[in-house]
Structure formats: structure tokens, C-alpha cells
Scaffold this motif. Structure first.
Motif, PDB file in Angstrom:
ATOM      1  N   ALA A  46      61.053  -8.402  17.111  1.00  0.00           N
ATOM      2  CA  ALA A  46      62.463  -8.088  17.363  1.00  0.00           C
ATOM      3  C   ALA A  46      62.966  -8.844  18.590  1.00  0.00           C
ATOM      4  O   ALA A  46      64.105  -9.327  18.606  1.00  0.00           O
ATOM      5  CB  ALA A  46      62.626  -6.585  17.555  1.00  0.00           C
ATOM      6  N   GLU A  47      62.108  -8.954  19.614  1.00  0.00           N
ATOM      7  CA  GLU A  47      62.483  -9.686  20.826  1.00  0.00           C
ATOM      8  C   GLU A  47      62.705 -11.165  20.537  1.00  0.00           C
ATOM      9  O   GLU A  47      63.635 -11.783  21.085  1.00  0.00           O
ATOM     10  CB  GLU A  47      61.384  -9.508  21.881  1.00  0.00           C
ATOM     11  CG  GLU A  47      61.680 -10.150  23.226  1.00  0.00           C
ATOM     12  CD  GLU A  47      62.776  -9.424  23.992  1.00  0.00           C
ATOM     13  OE1 GLU A  47      63.418 -10.078  24.829  1.00  0.00           O
ATOM     14  OE2 GLU A  47      63.003  -8.234  23.740  1.00  0.00           O
ATOM     15  N   ASP A  48      61.864 -11.757  19.650  1.00  0.00           N
ATOM     16  CA  ASP A  48      62.037 -13.173  19.280  1.00  0.00           C
ATOM     17  C   ASP A  48      63.412 -13.400  18.661  1.00  0.00           C
ATOM     18  O   ASP A  48      64.136 -14.343  19.021  1.00  0.00           O
ATOM     19  CB  ASP A  48      60.946 -13.603  18.288  1.00  0.00           C
ATOM     20  CG  ASP A  48      59.581 -13.702  18.933  1.00  0.00           C
ATOM     21  OD1 ASP A  48      59.526 -13.923  20.160  1.00  0.00           O
ATOM     22  OD2 ASP A  48      58.569 -13.552  18.217  1.00  0.00           O
TER      23      ASP A  48
ATOM     24  N   LEU B 294      70.630 -14.898  21.190  1.00  0.00           N
ATOM     25  CA  LEU B 294      71.328 -15.197  22.445  1.00  0.00           C
ATOM     26  C   LEU B 294      71.554 -16.704  22.611  1.00  0.00           C
ATOM     27  O   LEU B 294      72.629 -17.144  23.033  1.00  0.00           O
ATOM     28  CB  LEU B 294      70.533 -14.656  23.632  1.00  0.00           C
ATOM     29  CG  LEU B 294      70.501 -13.131  23.818  1.00  0.00           C
ATOM     30  CD1 LEU B 294      69.621 -12.774  25.005  1.00  0.00           C
ATOM     31  CD2 LEU B 294      71.904 -12.592  24.047  1.00  0.00           C
ATOM     32  N   CYS B 295      70.531 -17.472  22.279  1.00  0.00           N
ATOM     33  CA  CYS B 295      70.641 -18.929  22.414  1.00  0.00           C
ATOM     34  C   CYS B 295      71.692 -19.492  21.453  1.00  0.00           C
ATOM     35  O   CYS B 295      72.502 -20.353  21.826  1.00  0.00           O
ATOM     36  CB  CYS B 295      69.283 -19.582  22.168  1.00  0.00           C
ATOM     37  SG  CYS B 295      68.054 -19.200  23.451  1.00  0.00           S
TER      38      CYS B 295
ATOM     39  N   SER C 109      66.916  -4.781  12.472  1.00  0.00           N
ATOM     40  CA  SER C 109      66.077  -4.267  11.383  1.00  0.00           C
ATOM     41  C   SER C 109      64.636  -4.050  11.828  1.00  0.00           C
ATOM     42  O   SER C 109      63.926  -3.227  11.256  1.00  0.00           O
ATOM     43  CB  SER C 109      66.112  -5.234  10.193  1.00  0.00           C
ATOM     44  OG  SER C 109      65.455  -6.456  10.510  1.00  0.00           O
ATOM     45  N   LEU C 110      64.203  -4.799  12.862  1.00  0.00           N
ATOM     46  CA  LEU C 110      62.830  -4.648  13.371  1.00  0.00           C
ATOM     47  C   LEU C 110      62.743  -3.628  14.504  1.00  0.00           C
ATOM     48  O   LEU C 110      61.687  -3.456  15.099  1.00  0.00           O
ATOM     49  CB  LEU C 110      62.284  -5.998  13.831  1.00  0.00           C
ATOM     50  CG  LEU C 110      62.042  -7.036  12.717  1.00  0.00           C
ATOM     51  CD1 LEU C 110      61.563  -8.353  13.314  1.00  0.00           C
ATOM     52  CD2 LEU C 110      61.015  -6.514  11.721  1.00  0.00           C
ATOM     53  N   GLY C 111      63.878  -2.980  14.807  1.00  0.00           N
ATOM     54  CA  GLY C 111      63.855  -1.892  15.783  1.00  0.00           C
ATOM     55  C   GLY C 111      63.942  -2.350  17.225  1.00  0.00           C
ATOM     56  O   GLY C 111      63.234  -1.824  18.083  1.00  0.00           O
ATOM     57  N   PHE C 112      64.847  -3.321  17.515  1.00  0.00           N
ATOM     58  CA  PHE C 112      64.995  -3.794  18.889  1.00  0.00           C
ATOM     59  C   PHE C 112      65.365  -2.623  19.797  1.00  0.00           C
ATOM     60  O   PHE C 112      66.195  -1.785  19.449  1.00  0.00           O
ATOM     61  CB  PHE C 112      66.065  -4.883  18.970  1.00  0.00           C
ATOM     62  CG  PHE C 112      66.184  -5.512  20.325  1.00  0.00           C
ATOM     63  CD1 PHE C 112      65.200  -6.369  20.785  1.00  0.00           C
ATOM     64  CD2 PHE C 112      67.268  -5.221  21.135  1.00  0.00           C
ATOM     65  CE1 PHE C 112      65.311  -6.951  22.036  1.00  0.00           C
ATOM     66  CE2 PHE C 112      67.380  -5.792  22.392  1.00  0.00           C
ATOM     67  CZ  PHE C 112      66.401  -6.664  22.847  1.00  0.00           C
TER      68      PHE C 112
END
Length: 482
Positions: free
Chosen positions: A49-51, A57-58, A77-80
Motif C-alpha cells: 500500500a505504501e508503494d 504522490l510522484c 484497496s490494500l489498506g493504506f
């Protein structure tokens, strides 16, 4: 003075590039080149999720709002973790995308299989969510029928509560999954509603095979966990003290899958124990229905234990929610089909076989001899004169209300004076009526005969007819014509 202002301007322009550099949720700066290099060495299904958030952001900083939007949705969807920040960017991307002209919108390249698959996936999700909503609404309608139309059998109220909870859970999950709702609660309501599922099914089954409605204290006792969690929700999100150990403990208890698993397991044990007491004394249809509900809770418990065990894996958390949603959908559909095919199994009180009842069952009865004679006469008049058995919604409670007696006394009179249980008595008269109809209307179709003699489904009619006449209705009609 001018020199001081000039210095501030210089400092501002020196610091401006820093503010333009994308930042992570915790405020740390991002090196986009490093981010692209790091993720390029992974397969897309290995992205965290962080990736996805960092890539979003980029792309956002580069004004690629559509790509940024896709990355942010994948992170969701991955639960950030930081949902507030994430949804702020999602909302911003939506605004930017809607302001783009047609010439600025990117064209989906035919050779970009990843984009094509992503589009297909979204369409499939939309269709699946539409099915979820449709069945959830049908579940709410069914629950209304159980609570209001079939309320004479009190157990149906608890089954209605169960259907309301599962239907609302499905609706909220759809709100959470569909991007255009922007639904991101700190604690989803279904986590609170969860504590109504097992108690409602337990009370439904217990009330279904007893002749007394649970006491108010007993009902409150079983619903106490729900009210406690609801209170936690109200208190927790009105007091924003993250250092308070009590509040943190409340937050853990409300969101912990292990707590939910223990809660479900406790009720699974209670229902199995209750089933064991009456297992040998009930008809096969009711027995199969109780076993179905036991299996339902057992499988749901396994799902929750699995979620608790693998909750650190974002993908599993997301997929397991879909599995549970599909599972609830299948159960609602199965329940509604059974209500059409065998409504007596779902709606009627489970009759304990008389031969296995204790002989002193009615030792504390307040019925006098005169009252017994009076009730018996009223029952026979209702059957022989009023032909109340032609009402295919007839229940013990409904007949008791008609002759102004409590259902316990009515059951006692039928069992002791007429030597049958309620459903045996009613079905005897219905089959006698069916035989009379066949004799007066030899050309009648079996499908019409079912409803004319008081039954409401084919299965119950055939079973009752064959038990008493030792042949099927069709065989009886053909034999009569010879």
C-alpha cells in the motif's frame, strides 16, 4: 526595512523546492527517482500500500492525475493506514480529472494489458457490488415480512433482526468498496452490528423449539456486547486522546478479529448444546435447518479466525472481506428460497415429538377440567365449522388468539385430549379436505388442490398426503377414476 523584506523573499524561494517535493503520510520527503527504481524491481502484485501511495504522490506532482488516482485507489484497496490523507488526494485527483479537456485525457493503448485488465477488474467489481446491493435490499424486505407479517411466531422476529444486520453489513461494504461514495469511517458500523449476528440466531433457534418467549432480562443479556461496543464507538470517537490506555484498549476490543472469533465461538457452543438436547425429538426438516445454521456460524467463525491470523497481510484482509460478503449473500438467497419451498421449516415452531416428552410436562398447568372441556370444544368448532385449517398461515399462536386462550394451554388440550400435536391435527383435517375435494372435483389439478385444502407448498402437501393415504395425490386420483 526593504532589505528585510528582500531577505524573506529570497528565503521563500529557496525553501519553495522543498515544499514541491512529494511527502509521505508522516511528512518525510520522497525521492521519486528512487521510488520508481525501487518499484521497478518488483512485480505489480508485490507492491505494498505504501508503494502505491508513494507512486501516486510522484504522479500527482507530475500532474499525471489519472495515474495518480489509480495508484491511490490501489493503496486504499490494500489498506493504506492514513485514510484521511489518502482520500484527500483521491478527491483532489477527481477534481483535476474532471477539469481535463478531452484532448488532455490519455487514450488507453491496446498493448497496455495492465490498463486493460485494471479496467475489466473495475467493471467486474461494479457488477458484483450491484448484485450485493440488490440481494441486500431483498434481505431487508424479507426481514420486514418476518418481523411484521409473521410476528405471531415470536422466533421470526430474531431471524428478522439477523437479516437486517447482514443486509446492512453488505450495503456498508459496497459503500466502502465503491470509490464514488468516498465512504471512509474510522470504524465501520458493520463492526458494531457484528455483535448482533450470533445472539439473534441463537435466540431464534431457542424460541423456535420452546413454547415461551425469552424473558426480557435474557434478551438484554445476549445483546449486552452489542450495546457495550456501540457505547465504546460513541465514547471513543468523541474523545481524541491517543495516549489514553483505556481508550486504546476499547479501540482494540472493538476492532479485534480475535474478540469477534471468541464471541462467535461461544454462541456456536451454545447452539450446538441446545441442538443436542432436542436432536432426537424433532422432525428431520427442522433438524436439517438447525444443522444448516450451525454450519453457517461455524464457517463464519473460521473466516474470522483466518482474518485474525493473517490480518497483517493487506491483500488477505481485502479479499477475505469479499469472501465473507459472498458467503452472506449465498446464505440470504438460500434462506429466501427455503421460505418459498418450505416456509413451515423457517417460520413455524419446532414441534417436539410427544412420545419423547416427559410425562409430567403439564404438572404445573392451571387448566381446570371445565376449562379443558371448553377449549377442546372451541378447537373442534374452529376445525369442523369454521374450517380454520384452510388458512395456510395458521399457527398455534394464531389459533390460540382466535379462541382467546394462551398457546401453552391450547397445546396441552390438543396433546392430552386429541392425542396429537398441533401440526398433525391440522394436516389430518387438510388431507381429509383434499380427499373431499377430489371426490367432488375429479378433474382438479394437484397444483390447485394444494392451496384449496390449506397447504402453502407442494413438498408439505405430498409428504402429509402420502403419510395418511399411503400413496401420492396423483396415484389417488388415478385410482379413483378407475
Amino acid at each position: 526595512m526593504l532589505s528585510k523584506n528582500y531577505s524573506l523573499v529570497v528565503i521563500f524561494f529557496l525553501l519553495l523546492p522543498i515544499y514541491l517535493i512529494p511527502q509521505t503520510a508522516d511528512g518525510s520527503l520522497i525521492d521519486c527517482n528512487l521510488a520508481y527504481t525501487t518499484t521497478s524491481s518488483k512485480l505489480i502484485n508485490e507492491y505494498s500500500a505504501e508503494d502505491f501511495y508513494v507512486l501516486g504522490l510522484c504522479e500527482y506532482q507530475s500532474n499525471n492525475y489519472i495515474k495518480a488516482y489509480d495508484h491511490f485507489i490501489s493503496a486504499k484497496s490494500l489498506g493504506f493506514a492514513d485514510k484521511k490523507v489518502l482520500h484527500k488526494f483521491i478527491a483532489e485527483c477527481r477534481k483535476k480529472i474532471t477539469n481535463l479537456s478531452e484532448n488532455e485525457l490519455p487514450i488507453l493503448e491496446s498493448n497496455n494489458q495492465l490498463e486493460v485488465n485494471n479496467y475489466k477488474h473495475k467493471v467486474q467489481v461494479y457488477l458484483l457490488n450491484i448484485i450485493f446491493i440488490f440481494i441486500a435490499i431483498s434481505g431487508l424486505i424479507t426481514s420486514a415480512l418476518l418481523i411484521f407479517k409473521h410476528r405471531t411466531e415470536k422466533s421470526n422476529m430474531f431471524l428478522g433482526f439477523f437479516l437486517i444486520v447482514t443486509s446492512l453489513t453488505l450495503i456498508e461494504l459496497v459503500f466502502y468498496w465503491q470509490d464514488f461514495f468516498s465512504y471512509t469511517p474510522n470504524v465501520p458500523i458493520y463492526r458494531v452490528l457484528f455483535f448482533l449476528i450470533a445472539p439473534s440466531l441463537y435466540l431464534y433457534l431457542k424460541t423456535k423449539h420452546t413454547e415461551t418467549f425469552p424473558a426480557r432480562k435474557e434478551i438484554i443479556f445476549h445483546y449486552v456486547p452489542f450495546f457495550i461496543v456501540l457505547l465504546f464507538l460513541i465514547v471513543l470517537y468523541n474523545l481524541h486522546d491517543t495516549n489514553n490506555m483505556l481508550l486504546n484498549g476499547m479501540d482494540w476490543a472493538m476492532n479485534s478479529n480475535w474478540v469477534k472469533a471468541i464471541h462467535l465461538s461461544a454462541y456456536l457452543v451454545l447452539i450446538i448444546a441446545d441442538f443436542e438436547k432436542i436432536n432426537k425429538h424433532i422432525a428431520r426438516g427442522f433438524k436439517n435447518w438447525m444443522l444448516t445454521l450451525i454450519v453457517f456460524i461455524a464457517i463464519l467463525t473460521i473466516f474470522i479466525v483466518a482474518r485474525a491470523t493473517f490480518e497483517h497481510i493487506y491483500v488477505f484482509d481485502y479479499i477475505s472481506k469479499y469472501f465473507i460478503a459472498v458467503y452472506l449473500i449465498l446464505f440470504i438467497v438460500a434462506l429466501e428460497i427455503l421460505m418459498i419451498i418450505q416456509p413451515n421449516i423457517i417460520l413455524d415452531t419446532i414441534q417436539i415429538q410427544e412420545a419423547n416428552k416427559p410425562k409430567n410436562k403439564y404438572k404445573n398447568s392451571s387448566l381446570t377440567a371445565n376449562m379443558t372441556i371448553s377449549v377442546k370444544a372451541q378447537v373442534l368448532d374452529s376445525l369442523n365449522i369454521d374450517k380454520i385449517y384452510l388458512d395456510n398461515t395458521l399457527t398455534l399462536t394464531k389459533l390460540a388468539n382466535k379462541i382467546n386462550v394462551d398457546r401453552y394451554s391450547l397445546s396441552q388440550v390438543i396433546n392430552q385430549e386429541l392425542k396429537k400435536n398441533f401440526y398433525e391435527l391440522i394436516n389430518d383435517h387438510r388431507i381429509e379436505e383434499a380427499v373431499r375435494i377430489i371426490k367432488t372435483k375429479p378433474t382438479i389439478q394437484v397444483v390447485d388442490l394444494i392451496y384449496e385444502c390449506g397447504f402453502n407448498n407442494k413438498v408439505s402437501f405430498y409428504k402429509a398426503f402420502k403419510k395418511r393415504m399411503h400413496m401420492t395425490p396423483k396415484e389417488f386420483i388415478e385410482k379413483k377414476d378407475k
